[in-house]
Structures are given as structure tokens and as C-alpha cells.
Design a protein around this motif. Sequence first.
Motif, PDB file in Angstrom:
ATOM      1  N   GLU A   5       0.630  -1.218  -0.002  1.00 13.41           N
ATOM      2  CA  GLU A   5      -0.013  -0.015  -0.028  1.00 13.41           C
ATOM      3  C   GLU A   5       0.901   1.209  -0.196  1.00 13.41           C
ATOM      4  N   ILE A   6       1.890   1.426   0.825  1.00 10.93           N
ATOM      5  CA  ILE A   6       2.943   2.476   0.940  1.00 10.93           C
ATOM      6  C   ILE A   6       3.452   2.624  -0.527  1.00 10.93           C
ATOM      7  N   GLN A   7       3.993   1.591  -1.217  1.00 11.49           N
ATOM      8  CA  GLN A   7       4.509   1.845  -2.511  1.00 11.49           C
ATOM      9  C   GLN A   7       3.676   2.196  -3.334  1.00 11.49           C
ATOM     10  N   GLN A   8       2.330   1.675  -3.403  1.00 11.63           N
ATOM     11  CA  GLN A   8       1.221   2.278  -4.255  1.00 11.63           C
ATOM     12  C   GLN A   8       1.119   3.978  -4.167  1.00 11.63           C
ATOM     13  N   LEU A   9       0.899   4.267  -3.097  1.00 12.26           N
ATOM     14  CA  LEU A   9       0.818   5.564  -2.756  1.00 12.26           C
ATOM     15  C   LEU A   9       2.046   6.412  -3.093  1.00 12.26           C
ATOM     16  N   ILE A  10       3.134   5.899  -2.884  1.00  9.42           N
ATOM     17  CA  ILE A  10       4.318   6.729  -3.214  1.00  9.42           C
ATOM     18  C   ILE A  10       4.611   6.795  -4.846  1.00  9.42           C
ATOM     19  N   GLU A  11       4.147   5.699  -5.609  1.00 12.34           N
ATOM     20  CA  GLU A  11       4.134   5.668  -6.945  1.00 12.34           C
ATOM     21  C   GLU A  11       3.051   6.396  -7.577  1.00 12.34           C
ATOM     22  N   ALA A  12       1.784   6.502  -6.983  1.00 18.42           N
ATOM     23  CA  ALA A  12       0.867   7.177  -7.650  1.00 18.42           C
ATOM     24  C   ALA A  12       1.182   8.919  -7.422  1.00 18.42           C
ATOM     25  N   GLY A  13       2.052   9.237  -6.287  1.00 14.99           N
ATOM     26  CA  GLY A  13       2.350  10.627  -6.086  1.00 14.99           C
ATOM     27  C   GLY A  13       3.353  10.857  -6.763  1.00 14.99           C
ATOM     28  N   LEU A  14       4.244  10.035  -7.160  1.00 16.17           N
ATOM     29  CA  LEU A  14       5.529  10.344  -8.082  1.00 16.17           C
ATOM     30  C   LEU A  14       5.555   9.554  -9.038  1.00 16.17           C
ATOM     31  N   PRO A  15       4.698   9.748 -10.184  1.00 14.17           N
ATOM     32  CA  PRO A  15       4.649   8.913 -11.211  1.00 14.17           C
ATOM     33  C   PRO A  15       6.099   8.936 -11.999  1.00 14.17           C
ATOM     34  N   GLY A  16       6.272   7.531 -12.466  1.00 14.70           N
ATOM     35  CA  GLY A  16       7.573   7.093 -12.811  1.00 14.70           C
ATOM     36  C   GLY A  16       8.662   7.077 -11.763  1.00 14.70           C
ATOM     37  N   ALA A  17       8.468   6.839 -10.564  1.00 12.56           N
ATOM     38  CA  ALA A  17       9.498   6.827  -9.447  1.00 12.56           C
ATOM     39  C   ALA A  17       9.716   5.099  -9.614  1.00 12.56           C
ATOM     40  N   SER A  18      10.964   4.777  -9.156  1.00 12.84           N
ATOM     41  CA  SER A  18      11.257   3.378  -8.466  1.00 12.84           C
ATOM     42  C   SER A  18      11.099   3.293  -7.325  1.00 12.84           C
ATOM     43  N   VAL A  19      10.289   2.354  -6.822  1.00 15.25           N
ATOM     44  CA  VAL A  19       9.897   2.329  -5.224  1.00 15.25           C
ATOM     45  C   VAL A  19       9.967   1.074  -4.808  1.00 15.25           C
TER      46      VAL A  19
END
Length: 72
Positions: A5-19
Motif C-alpha cells: 500500500e505504501i509503495q502504491q501511494l508513493i508511485e501514485a504521487g511520484l509517477p515514474g519513480a522506482s519504489v
Amino acid sequence: MTKQEIQQLIEAGLPGASVKVFGDDGQHFEAEVICAEFAGKLPLAQHRMVYATLGDKMGRDIHALQLRTRAA
């Protein structure tokens, strides 16, 4: 809160980021975030960008999040 869930939130907020998120106790997590938007920003600014993607979940659902960030 799960690491997925944390990974999804970060990826949604920072499109294109590797998380990558680590941690299995449901409250303490580590995350490695590599993002082109971090270019030219100090680590503190990079961390604030990540925390912004998590909103009010920080301190409530996520007790601690250790970050490693860098520009892509």
C-alpha cells in the motif's frame, strides 16, 4: 498499512519513480525511492516530496518510515 500500500501511494504521487518498500511489522518501514523529479533537490526536499504522497497516514497508520532517496 502494508508495504504494498505504501509503495502504491508513493508511485501514485511520484509517477515514474522506482519504489521499493521493506518492513513486515505493519508500522515500521524502509523505502528506497529513485525519481527524476528529485534532480537538483536536497535530500530533505526529496523526503518531503515522498512524505507528501503519504499525507495523514504518516504518524497515524505508519509509525516510522526510513527513506533513501536519489535522482534517477
